[in-house]
Each structure stands twice: as structure tokens, then as C-alpha cells.
Design a protein around this motif. Structure first.
Motif, PDB file in Angstrom:
ATOM      1  N   GLN A 167       1.513  -2.619 -17.764  1.00 16.55           N
ATOM      2  CA  GLN A 167       1.966  -1.586 -16.430  1.00 16.55           C
ATOM      3  C   GLN A 167       0.869  -1.373 -15.613  1.00 16.55           C
ATOM      4  O   GLN A 167       1.343  -1.269 -14.150  1.00 16.55           O
ATOM      5  N   SER A 168      -0.587  -1.673 -15.559  1.00 14.90           N
ATOM      6  CA  SER A 168      -1.650  -0.775 -14.401  1.00 14.90           C
ATOM      7  C   SER A 168      -1.103  -2.161 -13.690  1.00 14.90           C
ATOM      8  O   SER A 168      -1.487  -2.435 -12.371  1.00 14.90           O
ATOM      9  N   ALA A 169      -1.084  -3.411 -13.993  1.00 17.87           N
ATOM     10  CA  ALA A 169      -0.822  -4.449 -12.867  1.00 17.87           C
ATOM     11  C   ALA A 169       0.621  -4.712 -12.102  1.00 17.87           C
ATOM     12  O   ALA A 169       0.228  -4.727 -11.394  1.00 17.87           O
ATOM     13  N   TYR A 170       1.543  -3.748 -13.009  1.00 18.91           N
ATOM     14  CA  TYR A 170       2.505  -4.206 -12.134  1.00 18.91           C
ATOM     15  C   TYR A 170       2.349  -2.787 -11.331  1.00 18.91           C
ATOM     16  O   TYR A 170       2.470  -2.743  -9.935  1.00 18.91           O
ATOM     17  N   LEU A 171       1.809  -1.479 -11.759  1.00 19.23           N
ATOM     18  CA  LEU A 171       1.760  -0.947 -10.819  1.00 19.23           C
ATOM     19  C   LEU A 171       0.789  -0.725  -9.133  1.00 19.23           C
ATOM     20  O   LEU A 171       0.976  -0.760  -8.196  1.00 19.23           O
ATOM     21  N   SER A 172      -0.325  -1.755  -9.553  1.00 21.93           N
ATOM     22  CA  SER A 172      -1.147  -2.105  -8.363  1.00 21.93           C
ATOM     23  C   SER A 172       0.073  -3.023  -7.719  1.00 21.93           C
ATOM     24  O   SER A 172      -0.638  -3.207  -6.495  1.00 21.93           O
ATOM     25  N   TRP A 173       1.130  -4.112  -8.032  1.00 20.02           N
ATOM     26  CA  TRP A 173       1.216  -4.740  -7.602  1.00 20.02           C
ATOM     27  C   TRP A 173       2.567  -3.901  -6.583  1.00 20.02           C
ATOM     28  O   TRP A 173       2.238  -3.788  -4.863  1.00 20.02           O
ATOM     29  N   VAL A 174       3.343  -3.382  -7.657  1.00 24.44           N
ATOM     30  CA  VAL A 174       3.763  -2.224  -6.234  1.00 24.44           C
ATOM     31  C   VAL A 174       3.453  -1.022  -5.125  1.00 24.44           C
ATOM     32  O   VAL A 174       3.739  -1.446  -3.944  1.00 24.44           O
ATOM     33  N   TYR A 175       1.613  -0.493  -5.541  1.00 25.25           N
ATOM     34  CA  TYR A 175       1.458   0.426  -4.408  1.00 25.25           C
ATOM     35  C   TYR A 175       1.256  -0.865  -3.112  1.00 25.25           C
ATOM     36  O   TYR A 175       1.151  -0.895  -2.221  1.00 25.25           O
TER      37      TYR A 175
END
Length: 716
Positions: A167-175
Motif C-alpha cells: 500500500q505504501s508503494a501505491y500511495l507513493s505513486w498516487v502522490y
């Protein structure tokens, strides 16, 4: 058209470079001093999912509400932008989300009612598929992570419960995508530090004081997107801590389990654990698998198929709580066919009527009956439509009589008894809330057998589509939560409603409860039962736990863990920012201690009842908290609506600011050009927003280093 990079001002300044002052003229008359144009500025405190979601709505609404003028955006958080503290990559890969990947999105869709534009994007499982198929690249931070992270991402399916690292990787991409979508005139400044205090007049620029700077950030408005915050122990917790120190015991007060130091809990020794929710699940994982234990068999099948093999380094966990049972398992199937037509008995009309009354609503008197009737309607609508063979009357007749009956009335009970013959098909909210209320066991051994049977039955039911009325109730809970958010201070003085929602709708994945059963059979976990109490024995120097479920029995231990989140109230928060806001006049609720905000746009409400014109707040510490950390696709997403309303209000305010100049009075006020970083040679010449971190401007940056320890303004 590409443009050359421009010099960037200091992160502490909100003005562009000062034009040179012409020399004095030969006739002795000095030309007027040229003053710089002041760029509108916005400070966002909290760079986790909520802060990212607000920025996404800011970018989506800017083309229609902001005229393209320059805009300075300061983003303040010591933890990585996008993920924040709770979802940062730097934590155990054993820790999971409690939602399936297909139930997590950071993007709006057609189901969200909002004034701004819908900007669709991939849900978590769709993003993972795009990464697997090479159409999306991972953020640089994720690419540099251990190889297991990419493997976990590419193996993800819609029904997977992802790790928090994924989830951290997904959120970094969304950011990163969000920053790239900001208007071309925007410059985003990253401040990897804590915000300490906000000052400034109601009608003027605000000053945001940071932990590592002598000069404040100047802001036309401030948006707080704080997440779950650390808190000081209350009086009872301080007493327990003092007792533990006197007798050289171990007492771990409420905390985020992933950040707790569990090394002091000794192997093989009893540990009392108070709390049976998600914090306990994390504790269970870290003290078993995290200490080298392993499971054999499949966690995706019946609990009896899973066996735990201890490492010998585990303590023995004695767990109890008010209910005495774990949160209900996440439902393991989707809803086929028609969803219940919600809202029905608790919708905009009912909320409008409550808001029109002179005083605030009382939850138990005014809201609880409507909530119960709404959840019952969702349950029976699904039962009659999907499983009509288990009913005795037609839906039209039942619905008419159900609508006419008062909640909890004998007429309603008689109607349900006649129309639904099997008690297992009826909804009993009181029994759901307190399943062990009034139940007594002759011994702790008898309690273990009963609790294992209860958990196993819950797992079977929550994964059986023939009980799909349970999933309809889940959608009813989401609908109710969305309506209650309009009321702000719900009158839920002891937070019982929020606790019930979490217990029924936000429980652990099914595989975690199967692991719990295996740990119970292995003797690593022992159940204490309902209405758990903890007392101290000064003479023997031990903690002693009792339960109403096993009268006369008790368990003694030299360690006590409070498995729950800290109290969010401003009086006890460790966030100096939130504490300062409270001391300076921010209003809070009398019960849960939530910061009051205007439910329409998130403006902070002061104790005199007036919304602050320059300060906004979003998140779980406010009266407009949403039902969970993330939103399911196609469920309306009240948090998206909140983010959109706040972003639009911010853009309107910023767009209405008059053209301003500011005097240059000292070197501290002068802007400082920051030399381009090496990244600018690659991307600084592209159109779009710039990101400025303390070591120079970057086109998009989410890798500014590791966060310091300590309390966070990050979003869960």
C-alpha cells in the motif's frame, strides 16, 4: 512548450526574487523602492493519504477555480509524502491492510456526489496489474526497495489482503501523479519536519511555525490533514505506569503497535492484553510470526486446517476486552445483484430536520432509532430479494409494515417473527454488539472452547454468500456513516457508535482469525472474556485481570499491554500543533474530544461557534471523520466529498486575494534563490508544477530521506 527552469525561493519565503533596485539618480533624487509581488500561499500539514487526497482535489478543481496565477504550496510532514507514518514502507512486511485490494482506491468515480470534476484512477489491484504488465512504473523509492516488494505487488489480485508495504508503494505513486497534475504555476515545497503552532489574525496571513526553523511559513490559509496522533496517557494509565515502575513490571500504554517496542515482553511469560481489535491483531502477528513462529496448512480454509509451530520465543497472550470477542471477520464475497436502495430511513431529509432543531441532536434519542431501522431495512431488503425462499410474506407487504412500525417496538418484533421464520436470518443489533452479554462459563478452559466455536462460526458465516444480508448491512453502515458526517458533533458522547461501526465493518481479514484459532489451540493465545478489568496488587507486585464471563477466576502477570489507539483528544495529544490550536480557542466535542469543523467545507470551528476563515481540518481527529482510512470504489466516498469541498473553498479564497506586494525589510525576509539540483537537468525543463525540497527544486520528489522518530502529523 518547454520552459527553462526558474530560480526557486527559500522554503520559508512566499515571494519571488527581488528585482534589482536602480542606483540613485545624478540629480540626487532616489527612485522609489521596488517591492516584490506576494505569491498566494497554502500550507498543508500532513502528507499522508488524506493530504494527498486533498491535493488531488486541489489539482482537479484548479482549472475552473484558479486563474493560473502562481501558487506556493507547502507540504509539512516528517514522514514520506503519500504514505505518511502509518503506511510508510519502513515497517514489518508481516503487517497487512484489513481490506482486500479491490476495496481500496484513492480516486473518485461516478458514485461520488461532489461539485468538482471526477478524475478516475486505478484502485489498488488495478494499479498492481498495470505494474505487472509494464504500463505503470514504480516510484523510485519502491524500485530501490527489497526485491520481495515488487514480487508482492505483481502477485496481487483483487481478493488479496495486501501488506502495508505494498500500500505504501501505491500511495507513493498516487502522490507523484497528484503532484504532476498540479497547475503549471504551482510550486510545491516539501518540509520533512513537524509543524508546532499556527498564529495570525483571523482575516490575515497565517504563520506556521516548524520544528527546525526560526522563521515561520507565511500562508494565506492552512489545511490540517493530520492522521491518527500519539497521545499522553490518562490518569488511570499513569497510575498503571507508576505501579509498573515501582515493581519493575512492564506496562505498554495505548500506542501504534507497529511503532511499539515489544522486545521487553519475555518469551514464555504471561502478558495481559486489553483490547481485541486491529491493534491486537498486529500485536499477535509481531509476537508470533515476528519472533520466528510459522504456520502450516492453509489460512484460506477452515480454521482446523491451520497449525501453529512456535519458535519458543513467544509470550503467552491473555486477551480480553469489553465485548470479549474479536472484531467480526471481513466479509469474503461480493454482492451479486441489486444493492439495497439506501438511504431509506436515515437520509438527507432526516438530517435536514435534525439540523433545523434549536439544539444538537442526542444520539440515543434522535439518531439510534433511525440507524437501527436503516440497518434493518438493508438486511431485510437483501434477504427478501436474494433469498425469498427463507421468508413467508411478500416484500411489498413486509416493507409497508416495516416502514410503519417503530424501531424496537412489539409490532416490529411480531412482523419479523412472522415473516422470517429462522432466527439466524433476523438481525439483532444488540446481540451483534455484545454477543457474550450475560453469558457465564464455569472455567477459563470452557471459555476457550466457546470462543473458538464462536470465531469459527463467524468465519463460516462471513464467507458464505447465502448470508449476503450481512454484506447489505455493511453497505447500510457506510450509508449511515455518510449521513451522520453532516451533523459534525454526533452527540455520540462515549464514542459507542464509532466503536460499533469498527467492530462490525472494519474487522480483520479472515486469514488472521484463522491464525488466531491456531494460536489458541497451540496455547499461545488465551481468551479472558468480556468486561475485562485490570487491578494492581501492591503486595505481590503483579497485574491481575478478571472477566465477568468467568466469575471468581483471575489471571496474574508481570506485563500489561493496552492494545488500542491513543486518545485523540487535544487535551492529551502529543501533537504540539493540535494542543496549541486547542489552547488558542479551537472547539472540541465534550465526549470523544474531536476537533469541531464546519461539515460543509472543513473550516475549523472556534469556541465562540464561528468557523475560522483561514484554517481547515480533515481527518480522524475531527467531527467530520470518515468511516475508514480508504474508500471502496463505487460506494460514494464521503471522504472524497469532504476533500473536494475543502479544496474548492481554498481555491476560491486564494483566487479572491487582491494583488499584493510586500516590503523587503531585512535579510530574513529576502527570497533566496536555490540552485537547481541534479534532477533538474532531467526534468526541470518540463511544463508543470515544481517540487522544492530543502536541497533544491525537483520535478517530482517523494524520496527525501528517512523520517525522524517521534509523533507524526501523518494520515492513516
Amino acid at each position: 512548450m518547454p520552459v527553462p527552469p526558474v530560480p526557486s525561493e527559500s522554503p520559508a519565503s512566499s515571494v519571488p526574487p527581488v528585482p534589482p533596485v536602480p542606483p540613485a539618480s545624478t540629480d540626487g533624487v532616489r527612485p522609489p523602492v521596488v517591492t516584490p509581488v506576494v505569491t498566494p500561499s497554502l500550507v498543508v500539514i500532513g502528507a499522508g493519504p488524506r493530504g494527498t487526497g486533498f491535493l488531488e482535489r486541489l489539482a482537479a478543481n484548479a482549472p475552473s477555480l484558479y486563474d493560473g496565477r502562481p501558487l506556493d504550496i507547502h507540504l509539512v510532514d516528517p514522514y514520506p509524502p503519500g504514505a505518511g507514518r502509518i503506511w510508510r514502507r519502513d515497517q514489518s512486511p508481516l503487517l497487512w491492510m484489513n481490506s482486500m485490494a479491490e476495496d481500496v482506491t484513492m480516486y473518485t468515480d461516478e458514485s461520488v456526489v461532489l461539485e468538482g470534476p471526477v478524475r478516475p484512477g486505478p484502485a489498488l489491484h488495478e494499479w498492481a496489474r498495470e505494474v505487472r504488465e509494464g504500463r505503470i512504473s514504480l516510484p523510485a523509492e519502491s524500485e530501490r526497495a527489497e526485491p520481495g516488494l515488487r514480487a508482492a505487488i505483481t502477485a496481487l489480485t483483487g481478493q488479496t489482503f495486501p501488506s502495508r508495504q505494498v500500500q505504501s508503494a501505491y500511495l507513493s505513486w498516487v502522490y507523484e501523479q497528484t503532484v504532476a497534475a498540479l497547475p503549471p504555476g504551482a510550486t510545491l515545497h516539501l518540509h520533512r519536519t513537524h509543524a508546532l503552532r499556527i498564529s495570525g489574525p483571523r482575516g490575515g496571513r497565517q504563520r506556521v511555525w516548524l520544528e527546525d526553523r526560526a522563521e515561520p511559513l507565511l500562508a494565506d490559509l492552512v489545511v490540517l490533514t493530520l492522521g491518527h496522533l500519539d497521545g499522553e496517557p490518562d490518569a488511570r494509565q499513569r497510575e498503571l505506569g507508576d505501579f509498573a515502575r515501582r515493581h519493575h513490571l512492564i506496562h505498554l500504554p495505548p500506542d501504534f503497535t507497529a511503532d511499539s517496542d515489544l522486545s521487553a515482553l519475555p518469551a514464555g511469560e504471561p502478558v495481559l492484553v486489553r483490547g481485541f481489535g486491529l491493534a491486537f491483531v498486529d500485536l499477535m502477528v509481531l509476537l508470533t510470526e515476528g519472533r520466528g513462529g510459522r504456520y502450516s496448512g492453509s489460512a484460506d480454509h477452515d480454521g482446523g486446517a491451520l497449525t501453529y509451530h512456535p519458535s519458543g520465543r513467544e509470550p503467552v497472550l491473555y486477551v480480553g476486552s469489553r465485548r470479549g470477542v474479536p472484531y467480526h471477520s471481513k466479509i469474503g464475497y461480493g454482492l451479486d445483484g441489486e444493492r439495497p436502495p439506501l438511504p431509506r430511513f436515515l437520509g438527507p431529509a432526516q438530517i435536514d430536520e435534525l439540523l433545523s432543531r434549536p439544539g444538537p441532536p442526542d444520539f440515543e434519542r434522535d439518531l439510534r432509532p433511525l440507524v437501527d431501522k436503516e440497518l434493518g431495512f438493508a438486511h431485510y431488503h437483501r434477504l427478501f430479494s436474494a433469498h425469498p425462499e427463507r421468508t413467508r410474506v411478500g416484500w411489498t407487504d413486509f416493507e409497508e409494515k416495516y416502514a410503519a412500525a417503530d424501531p424496537g417496538s412489539p409490532e416490529l418484533d411480531a412482523l419479523v417473527t412472522t415473516a422470517v421464520p429462522d432466527p439466524a436470518d433476523r438481525i439483532d443489533l444488540a446481540a451483534l454488539d455484545r454477543p457474550l452479554d450475560g453469558v457465564r462459563f464455569p472455567s477459563y478452559d470452557a471459555l476457550q472452547d466457546a470462543l473458538r466455536a464462536y470465531i469459527a462460526a463467524d468465519l463460516v458465516r462471513r464467507h458464505d454468500p447465502s448470508h449476503s444480508a450481512d454484506l447489505a448491512v455493511f453497505y447500510g453502515l457506510l450509508s449511515v456513516y455518510g449521513q451522520l458526517m453532516r451533523l459534525g458533533d454526533l452527540g455520540d458522547m462515549d464514542d459507542r457508535w464509532h466503536g460499533f461501526f469498527s467492530y462490525l465493518a472494519s474487522g480483520p481479514p479472515g486469514p488472521r482469525l484463522r491464525q488466531l484459532l491456531a494460536l489458541s489451540r497451540a496455547g499461545v493465545v488465551r481468551f479472558l472474556g468480556p468486561d475485562m478489568t485490570v487491578e494492581t496488587d501492591e503486595r505481590q507486585g503483579v497485574f491481575r485481570a478478571r472477566s465477568a464471563g468467568v466469575p471468581g477466576e483471575y489471571v496474574e502477570a508481570r506485563a500489561l499491554v493496552e492494545a488500542r489507539l491513543p486518545d485523540p483528544s487535544p487535551e492529551r495529544t502529543r501533537s504540539p500543533l493540535l494542543r496549541a490550536l486547542y489552547e488558542e480557542g479551537a472547539a472540541v466535542t465534550a465526549g470523544a474530544g474531536l476537533v469541531k469543523v464546519d461539515p460543509d467545507d472543513g473550516r475549523l470551528v472556534e469556541r465562540d461557534g464561528r468557523p475560522h476563515p483561514r484554517r481547515f481540518a480533515l481527518g480522524p481527529y475531527t467531527t467530520a471523520r470518515s468511516s475508514g482510512a480508504f474508500t471502496r470504489p463505487r460506494t460514494g466516498g464521503p471522504a472524497f466529498r469532504q476533500n473536494d469541498a475543502t479544496a474548492r473553498a481554498a481555491l476560491v479564497l486564494l483566487g479572491e486575494l487582491p494583488f499584493r506586494t510586500g516590503p523587503v525589510s531585512s535579510s530574513a525576509d529576502r527570497p533566496r534563490a536555490v540552485p537547481p539540483s541534479p534532477d533538474d537537468s532531467r526534468s526541470g525543463s518540463t511544463d508543470g508544477p515544481r517540487v522544492v525540497s530543502p536541497d533544491g527544486p525537483r520535478a517530482v520528489s517523494s524520496t527525501a530521506g528517512r523520517a525522524p522518530s517521534g509523533p507524526s502529523e501523518a494520515e492513516r
